[in-house]
Each structure stands twice: as structure tokens, then as C-alpha cells.
Design an enzyme around this catalytic site. Structure first.
Site, PDB file in Angstrom:
ATOM      1  N   GLY A   1       7.227  -8.857   3.287  1.00  0.00           N
ATOM      2  CA  GLY A   1       6.548 -10.027   2.738  1.00  0.00           C
ATOM      3  C   GLY A   1       5.096 -10.128   3.112  1.00  0.00           C
ATOM      4  O   GLY A   1       4.441 -11.126   2.802  1.00  0.00           O
TER       5      GLY A   1
ATOM      6  N   SER B   1       0.811  -1.212   0.000  1.00  0.00           N
ATOM      7  CA  SER B   1       0.000   0.000   0.000  1.00  0.00           C
ATOM      8  C   SER B   1       0.851   1.271   0.000  1.00  0.00           C
ATOM      9  O   SER B   1       0.525   2.246  -0.689  1.00  0.00           O
ATOM     10  CB  SER B   1      -0.942   0.000   1.212  1.00  0.00           C
TER      11      SER B   1
ATOM     12  N   GLU C   1      11.241  -8.743  -4.171  1.00  0.00           N
ATOM     13  CA  GLU C   1      11.676  -7.513  -3.513  1.00  0.00           C
ATOM     14  C   GLU C   1      13.132  -7.609  -3.066  1.00  0.00           C
ATOM     15  O   GLU C   1      13.900  -6.655  -3.213  1.00  0.00           O
ATOM     16  CB  GLU C   1      10.771  -7.210  -2.319  1.00  0.00           C
TER      17      GLU C   1
ATOM     18  N   LYS D   1       5.490   1.277  11.882  1.00  0.00           N
ATOM     19  CA  LYS D   1       6.337   0.152  11.453  1.00  0.00           C
ATOM     20  C   LYS D   1       7.673   0.116  12.192  1.00  0.00           C
ATOM     21  O   LYS D   1       8.445  -0.826  12.050  1.00  0.00           O
ATOM     22  CB  LYS D   1       6.587   0.211   9.943  1.00  0.00           C
TER      23      LYS D   1
ATOM     24  N   GLY E   1       2.801  -8.657   1.765  1.00  0.00           N
ATOM     25  CA  GLY E   1       2.080  -8.733   0.496  1.00  0.00           C
ATOM     26  C   GLY E   1       2.464  -9.938  -0.340  1.00  0.00           C
ATOM     27  O   GLY E   1       1.937 -10.129  -1.444  1.00  0.00           O
TER      28      GLY E   1
ATOM     29  N   ALA F   1       7.897  -1.599   4.164  1.00  0.00           N
ATOM     30  CA  ALA F   1       8.332  -2.636   5.102  1.00  0.00           C
ATOM     31  C   ALA F   1       7.218  -2.887   6.105  1.00  0.00           C
ATOM     32  O   ALA F   1       6.420  -1.992   6.408  1.00  0.00           O
ATOM     33  CB  ALA F   1       9.612  -2.225   5.829  1.00  0.00           C
ATOM     34  N   ASP F   2       7.167  -4.099   6.613  1.00  0.00           N
ATOM     35  CA  ASP F   2       6.186  -4.438   7.644  1.00  0.00           C
ATOM     36  C   ASP F   2       6.708  -4.092   9.032  1.00  0.00           C
ATOM     37  O   ASP F   2       5.929  -3.792   9.937  1.00  0.00           O
ATOM     38  CB  ASP F   2       5.834  -5.919   7.550  1.00  0.00           C
TER      39      ASP F   2
END
Length: 262
Positions: free
Chosen positions: A103, A35, A111, A129, A105, A91-92
């Protein structure tokens, strides 16, 4: 239009907009997935159409490729580009050393390949994050469909000797069927809660038969651009050891914000 955005979307937008300003004419740029990366692609598309910016982009997923083409960005494969000046991705999670979990997504394999084929990697993220220790976000591990249950059992056995707080694993699903990556693989999400030694874990996971790649990005990210809901932006450069702070004004633009709220 910006008045309709949630604070989290405003944060994503200002991070993406600030990172887009780092892109220069003639650059070969890796485009991330997710996103926040979608905001970046749309910002770059505006710069291409409005300012005549000329870039060559390598997307990290079919979703990003479609969006980039839609906004007029020249898209090529990594084999065509060969090497990139910069990759910009979300980044998560990221820690103070700019180690990442990616990851969420399902695109961390492409990536990671694209990011490591770049002179620098810039991460764009909202402030949520940022973590002291990686692991609250489930760690994605891409595995071959063949024998995935055996790979899962080996993963769980391996985690017993790792410095992690949790050890459960789940197969990522897409409705009633397993989620399938662009490469045709499955993803096992590792619910670790806390990762004590992310470098060791990243190396060990990739030794397990059937594992293609994990979502730990160690010593890959150079800069993180952190967005806040009030328009503030913080740029941390791990190589220079610098932190820059700024504030961006929101400018209404229907073309930029259409269909990007999520």
C-alpha cells in the site's frame, strides 16, 4: 543501458524478469502497482512483442493499466476476467511466512481484491523488503473521506490494545491536499514499528467503521522472488517449502529500460 542502473533497480529488474518467466501463454494475470511491478509490466510487454506471448491482464491501478496498454498488453477488468491464474505484485515488506505489508503506492485495496481472485500470488521484491517482523514500514489503512477523523480516532484507540510498538497515525498527503486513491478514499498510515500479531491486527482493523481495507496481506502470497543488485535471484515457495537460487545476466535493451529508472 543496464550499466546506468543503481543496484536497487538492478535487483528490482532481475526479480521482475524471473517472475515474468513464470507467465505462460494464455494466462490471465493480475499486474501489481509500484516501481518493481513497473519492471514486470515492461518485461511482459517485451515478451508480448518479441515472443508473441498472449496474455490477458488485470491491472491493480490506473497507473499500471496505462503502462500495460503502452507496452501492448491486453488489459481487461477483473469482472471481465472473472478469475486469474496468477497475480504478480511488489511488496513494501514481507516476512518469513510471506505475510506482507502493501500500500505504499496507495493501491492495496485493488491489489488485495485482484490477488485473492487468483490461483496464486507471486511477490517480486528487492532483498531490502525482507524482514523478520512486519511493521517498520508504515501500515496503510484506506478509509472513507466521510468522518475520516473519527475513523482515525477509533484506529488510535484500537491500537492501544494491540501488540504493536508504535501507535501514531498520519493522513497521507499529496502536496497540500489528502492523497486520494483510485476509489476516491483517503489513506491513514499507521506507524507501528513492530506488529506482534499481524493476523489479529488485520481482522480488528477492518471492523472499525469507515475503514475500507488495510495493507496487511495474510496467507495470500504463495511465492516471493527476491532480486539482488548483482543479478542473483532467490525464489521462495511457501507451499512447497522450497528455495531456488539463480543468477540472471543483464542484456541491454533500450526499449525495456527507457523511462523505468526511478
Amino acid at each position: 543501458m543496464t550499466g546506468e542502473l543503481s543496484p536497487i533497480d538492478k535487483a528490482k529488474f532481475v526479480a521482475a524478469k524471473r517472475a515474468a518467466e513464470m507467465v505462460e501463454d494464455g494466462m490471465r494475470v493480475g499486474l501489481g502497482t509500484g516501481s518493481t511491478a513497473a519492471w514486470l509490466v515492461r518485461c511482459l510487454g517485451e515478451m508480448v512483442s518479441r515472443d508473441g506471448l498472449k496474455i490477458t491482464a488485470v491491472p491493480t491501478s490506473s497507473r499500471t493499466a496505462a503502462l500495460a496498454r503502452d507496452v501492448g498488453i491486453n488489459v481487461v477488468s477483473l469482472d471481465e476476467a472473472k478469475w486469474l491464474d496468477m497475480t504478480i505484485d511488489g511488496a513494501d515488506e514481507f516476512d518469513t511466512d510471506l505475510n506482507l505489508i502493501k500500500g505504499g503506492g496507495g493501491a492495496h485495496l485493488q491489489e488485495k481484491i485482484v490477488a485473492t481472485a487468483s490461483d496464486q500470488m507471486v511477490v517480486i521484491a528487492d532483498a531490502s523488503k525482507s524482514v523478520e517482523t512486519l511493521g517498520a514500514f508504515p501500515l496503510p489503512v484506506e478509509v472513507l473521506p466521510f468522518g475520516w477523523q473519527s475513523s482515525q480516532a477509533l484506529l488510535e484507540e484500537t491500537l492501544v490494545s494491540m501488540d504493536v510498538m508504535g501507535r501514531s497515525t498520519t493522513l497521507r498527503m499529496n502536496g497540500d491536499a489528502p492523497f486520494v486513491t483510485d476509489e476516491g478514499n483517503y489513506i491513514l498510515d499507521l506507524h507501528l514499528n513492530r506488529i506482534g500479531n499481524c493476523r489479529q491486527l488485520a481482522l480488528v482493523l477492518n471492523q472499525i467503521p469507515g475503514v475500507v481495507e488495510n495493507g496487511l496481506f495474510i496467507d495470500i502470497c504463495d511465492t516471493v522472488v527476491i532480486g539482488y543488485g548483482d543479478g542473483r535471484v532467490e525464489v521462495r515457495d511457501i507451499n512447497e517449502g522450497t528455495v531456488e537460487k539463480d543468477k540472471l545476466d543483464f542484456v541491454e535493451n533500450d526499449n525495456l529500460f527507457t523511462d523505468l529508472q526511478d
